[in-house]
Design a protein around this motif. Structure first.
Motif, mmCIF file in Angstrom:
data_model
loop_
_atom_site.group_PDB
_atom_site.id
_atom_site.type_symbol
_atom_site.label_atom_id
_atom_site.label_comp_id
_atom_site.label_asym_id
_atom_site.label_seq_id
_atom_site.Cartn_x
_atom_site.Cartn_y
_atom_site.Cartn_z
ATOM 1 N N GLU A 145 -24.142 21.749 -67.423
ATOM 2 C CA GLU A 145 -23.335 21.963 -68.619
ATOM 3 C C GLU A 145 -24.204 22.207 -69.856
ATOM 4 O O GLU A 145 -24.041 23.188 -70.580
ATOM 5 N N LEU A 146 -25.181 21.266 -70.049
ATOM 6 C CA LEU A 146 -25.992 21.333 -71.265
ATOM 7 C C LEU A 146 -26.957 22.508 -71.240
ATOM 8 O O LEU A 146 -27.239 23.100 -72.280
ATOM 9 N N ALA A 147 -27.469 22.849 -70.048
ATOM 10 C CA ALA A 147 -28.365 23.994 -69.959
ATOM 11 C C ALA A 147 -27.627 25.243 -70.406
ATOM 12 O O ALA A 147 -28.166 26.073 -71.151
ATOM 13 N N ALA A 148 -26.369 25.345 -70.016
ATOM 14 C CA ALA A 148 -25.583 26.491 -70.449
ATOM 15 C C ALA A 148 -25.350 26.436 -71.964
ATOM 16 O O ALA A 148 -25.455 27.445 -72.665
ATOM 17 N N THR A 149 -25.052 25.232 -72.478
ATOM 18 C CA THR A 149 -24.795 25.089 -73.916
ATOM 19 C C THR A 149 -25.992 25.526 -74.751
ATOM 20 O O THR A 149 -25.856 26.263 -75.722
ATOM 21 N N VAL A 150 -27.208 25.042 -74.380
ATOM 22 C CA VAL A 150 -28.380 25.358 -75.202
ATOM 23 C C VAL A 150 -29.035 26.666 -74.782
ATOM 24 O O VAL A 150 -29.995 27.100 -75.413
ATOM 25 N N GLY A 151 -28.542 27.281 -73.710
ATOM 26 C CA GLY A 151 -29.058 28.589 -73.325
ATOM 27 C C GLY A 151 -30.344 28.557 -72.525
ATOM 28 O O GLY A 151 -31.274 29.305 -72.819
ATOM 29 N N LEU A 152 -30.410 27.661 -71.531
ATOM 30 C CA LEU A 152 -31.583 27.636 -70.646
ATOM 31 C C LEU A 152 -31.141 28.063 -69.254
ATOM 32 O O LEU A 152 -30.191 27.487 -68.702
ATOM 33 N N GLY A 153 -31.816 29.068 -68.685
ATOM 34 C CA GLY A 153 -31.460 29.543 -67.354
ATOM 35 C C GLY A 153 -31.941 28.584 -66.273
ATOM 36 O O GLY A 153 -32.788 27.728 -66.519
ATOM 37 N N ALA A 154 -31.383 28.723 -65.068
ATOM 38 C CA ALA A 154 -31.735 27.826 -63.963
ATOM 39 C C ALA A 154 -33.218 27.922 -63.632
ATOM 40 O O ALA A 154 -33.844 26.938 -63.241
ATOM 41 N N GLU A 155 -33.784 29.109 -63.828
ATOM 42 C CA GLU A 155 -35.195 29.307 -63.484
ATOM 43 C C GLU A 155 -36.087 28.491 -64.421
ATOM 44 O O GLU A 155 -37.069 27.883 -63.992
ATOM 45 N N LEU A 156 -35.698 28.432 -65.714
ATOM 46 C CA LEU A 156 -36.489 27.666 -66.688
ATOM 47 C C LEU A 156 -36.409 26.169 -66.427
ATOM 48 O O LEU A 156 -37.358 25.429 -66.677
ATOM 49 N N LEU A 157 -35.273 25.715 -65.904
ATOM 50 C CA LEU A 157 -35.085 24.279 -65.684
ATOM 51 C C LEU A 157 -36.076 23.729 -64.669
ATOM 52 O O LEU A 157 -36.370 22.543 -64.656
ATOM 53 N N ALA A 158 -36.583 24.605 -63.807
ATOM 54 C CA ALA A 158 -37.521 24.143 -62.776
ATOM 55 C C ALA A 158 -38.959 24.154 -63.286
ATOM 56 O O ALA A 158 -39.866 23.779 -62.562
ATOM 57 N N ARG A 159 -39.169 24.588 -64.540
ATOM 58 C CA ARG A 159 -40.545 24.656 -65.041
ATOM 59 C C ARG A 159 -40.936 23.381 -65.772
ATOM 60 O O ARG A 159 -40.095 22.608 -66.210
ATOM 61 N N ARG A 160 -42.253 23.218 -65.920
ATOM 62 C CA ARG A 160 -42.755 22.091 -66.697
ATOM 63 C C ARG A 160 -43.010 22.543 -68.127
ATOM 64 O O ARG A 160 -43.140 23.743 -68.383
ATOM 65 N N PRO A 161 -43.112 21.559 -69.056
ATOM 66 C CA PRO A 161 -43.234 21.922 -70.476
ATOM 67 C C PRO A 161 -44.325 22.951 -70.783
ATOM 68 O O PRO A 161 -44.121 23.819 -71.625
ATOM 69 N N HIS A 162 -45.490 22.893 -70.109
ATOM 70 C CA HIS A 162 -46.546 23.828 -70.486
ATOM 71 C C HIS A 162 -46.252 25.254 -70.005
ATOM 72 O O HIS A 162 -46.976 26.174 -70.356
ATOM 73 N N GLU A 163 -45.194 25.409 -69.214
ATOM 74 C CA GLU A 163 -44.871 26.740 -68.710
ATOM 75 C C GLU A 163 -43.754 27.424 -69.501
ATOM 76 O O GLU A 163 -43.280 28.477 -69.098
ATOM 77 N N VAL A 164 -43.289 26.768 -70.583
ATOM 78 C CA VAL A 164 -42.232 27.396 -71.381
ATOM 79 C C VAL A 164 -42.692 27.474 -72.835
ATOM 80 O O VAL A 164 -43.662 26.840 -73.229
#
Lengths: 288, 239
Positions: free
Chosen positions: B121-140
């Motif tokens: 829900e929140l990923a959609a709200t703030v605009g983060l794709g599923a692919e980004l959710l699997a990354r670590r902070p230094h990769e975004v």
């Protein structure tokens, strides 16, 4: 121009470093192979006495020569390294686990608890390691485990200090604030965010501790306080060879001595390279 | 209502960073706090979010007086606040993937069953794709990470949001997107908002009420506030 000068000085440095790391890796690889593979594969008894061949200088039959009761020194060195490495690794793990727990607890609780714990650490480190180690081994019958306990219980202090300093610096990060605001307890913050953050440093401290622990084992055995004299360890080998050194027989001391120095330097060399990767700004120097 | 009265706080004994500050945030209200860097507004935000114990003064949250701060504050009270910090790099644990980062508060309070649904829900709200959710902070990027940090602040549905220079590190389009997310949440949930910043234009457009730091301190904080821009332009209620 400045660029050219930099290249001229930097290039050899880098190759020296690569050379050191690869040599260390080869030595550590050989040691691990020897220690793990030789005893099960080579069906020889390292305790086999041959009084007819005592104190033979190095030859093809006995590349490292034989000791004063005719035992093959190459075989005894490999078995000795096995025992010393076991002691070194286990003692380093024990020391690192204790040090990490104490350091992380002190820093995570902070305030009063931190001050009391760190003063105790200071008090502990004011007593020489070796003396404290001797007290601990003296309480048990000679054997491998008393030595492990003795080295492990006396060497967690520096790890505790390193871990405490790291945790203190992590503790003030905003992600800890975010975790608190998200309802995390102190325990959860410590276990989930702080301790995982210091594990690389703690691991490095553990690897650097291995050579140190091997030296301590050798020192305790050399003093006759560590392992029983018939059991081959690098310390007992050097100790029992002392007498023949005075008679001019150099090989029973030289080879175990090299077995102490070369593998420990190789482990320290690899640890140094690892440290440089963890923190490239800090120049790696051999810390033993 | 969130009420801060006569708050004095600092980091060293007897050297307070801020003195005798009063500030109220009503439920559903958005308050912008303007001030130059180093004046103590972030410290005030930390006090308000129960992350820093003041030397004196009172904090009252919905009629309940706060007695303890940080770990000692009751969990229900702490989680009533969602906090977003200025630097996403420092406010994200570098080892957690973005999905775990967003879910962390749910895990901390033991509501693990809600994780998949809330994170999606929140990923959609703030605009983060599923692919980004699997990354670590230094990769975004900073902007993507700040989106995840905002999602983390919203995951427990806080009654108050504290945004400490939330958009200072971000470009204009990400700023607009994040402000829109905060405003949507505020309208839908009736949460109060305390937005701290130094960007007058942004805060005046964003918040219902903008307060300048010098209005809170009066002349008492003059030693620190001398070289401020004049506060005259900001009056309460310039929506």
């Amino acid at each position: 121009m400045a660029d050219l000068t930099w290249r001229a000085t930097a290039a050899p440095r880098r190759s020296t470093r690569t050379w050191r790391v690869s040599t260390s890796a080869v030595v550590v690889g050989l040691v691990v192979l020897a220690v793990l593979v030789v005893p099960p594969l080579v069906n020889l008894d390292e305790q086999a006495v041959d009084l007819g061949a005592k104190l033979q200088p190095p030859s093809w039959a006995h590349p490292f020569g034989t000791d004063d009761v005719g035992r093959d020194l190459l075989l005894r060195c490999v078995y000795g390294l096995r025992v010393s490495l076991l002691v070194g690794v286990v003692a380093a793990v024990v020391a690192t686990v204790i040090g990490t727990a104490v350091g992380a607890a002190a820093a995570a609780f902070g305030g009063w608890a931190d001050r009391v714990v760190m003063r105790l650490v200071d008090l502990f480190s004011s007593v020489p390691h070796l003396l404290l180690g001797i007290f601990i081994v003296a309480m048990f019958r000679p054997g491998v485990w008393p030595v492990v306990i003795s080295v492990g219980l006396t060497h967690w202090l520096s790890t505790a200090r390193i871990v405490r300093a790291e945790v203190l610096s992590l503790r003030s990060r905003p992600y800890v604030d975010a975790a608190i605001s998200g309802g995390a307890s102190r325990w959860r913050v410590t276990v989930r965010h702080l301790v995982p953050g210091v594990l690389p440093q703690a691991g490095l401290a553990a690897v650097l501790m291995v050579p140190h622990a091997i030296w301590h084992e050798s020192a305790l055995s050399f003093l006759g306080l560590g392992l029983p004299t018939h059991q081959a360890s690098l310390g007992t080998l050097v100790q029992s060879a002392r007498g023949s050194l005075l008679a001019g027989d150099w090989w029973p001391t030289l080879f175990p001595g090299l077995f102490i120095i070369v593998p420990t330097l190789a482990i320290a060399g690899l640890a140094g390279a690892w440290r440089e990767r963890l923190n490239p700004r800090r120049r790696s120097e051999l810390m033993l | 209502m969130l009420e801060l009265s006569a708050v004095t706080a600092g980091y060293e004994p007897r050297r307070p960073v801020l003195r005798d500050i009063d500030l109220d945030v009503e439920q559903g209200e958005s308050v912008g706090l303007l001030g130059p860097s180093g004046c103590g507004k972030s410290t005030l935000a930390r006090v308000a979010a129960l992350l820093h114990r003041p030397e004196s003064g009172h904090v009252v949250v919905d009629g309940e007086t706060v007695h303890d701060w940080r770990y000692r504050a009751p969990r229900e009270l702490r989680t009533a606040f969602g906090v977003v910090f200025q630097q996403p790099r420092l406010s994200a644990d570098p080892r957690l993937r973005l999905a775990a980062l967003i879910a962390e508060p749910l895990r901390a309070v033991g509501r693990t069953g809600e994780i998949p649904r809330r994170v999606e829900e929140l990923a959609a709200t703030v605009g983060l794709g599923a692919e980004l959710l699997a990354r670590r902070p230094h990769e975004v990027s900073d902007g993507q990470l700040q989106r995840a940090c905002l999602a983390r602040a919203l995951v427990l549905r806080p009654r108050y949001l504290v945004c400490d220079e939330m958009t200072a590190m971000l470009d204009a389009s990400t700023t607009a997107a994040l402000v829109a997310v905060v405003e949507d949440y505020r309208r839908e949930s009736g949460a109060g908002l305390l937005a701290v910043g130094h960007d007058r234009t942004l805060l005046e457009r964003w918040c219902g009420r903008t307060v300048h730091w010098s209005q809170l301190t009066g002349d008492r904080g003059g030693d620190r506030a001398q070289d401020l821009e004049p506060a005259g332009r900001t009056a309460p209620g310039t929506a």
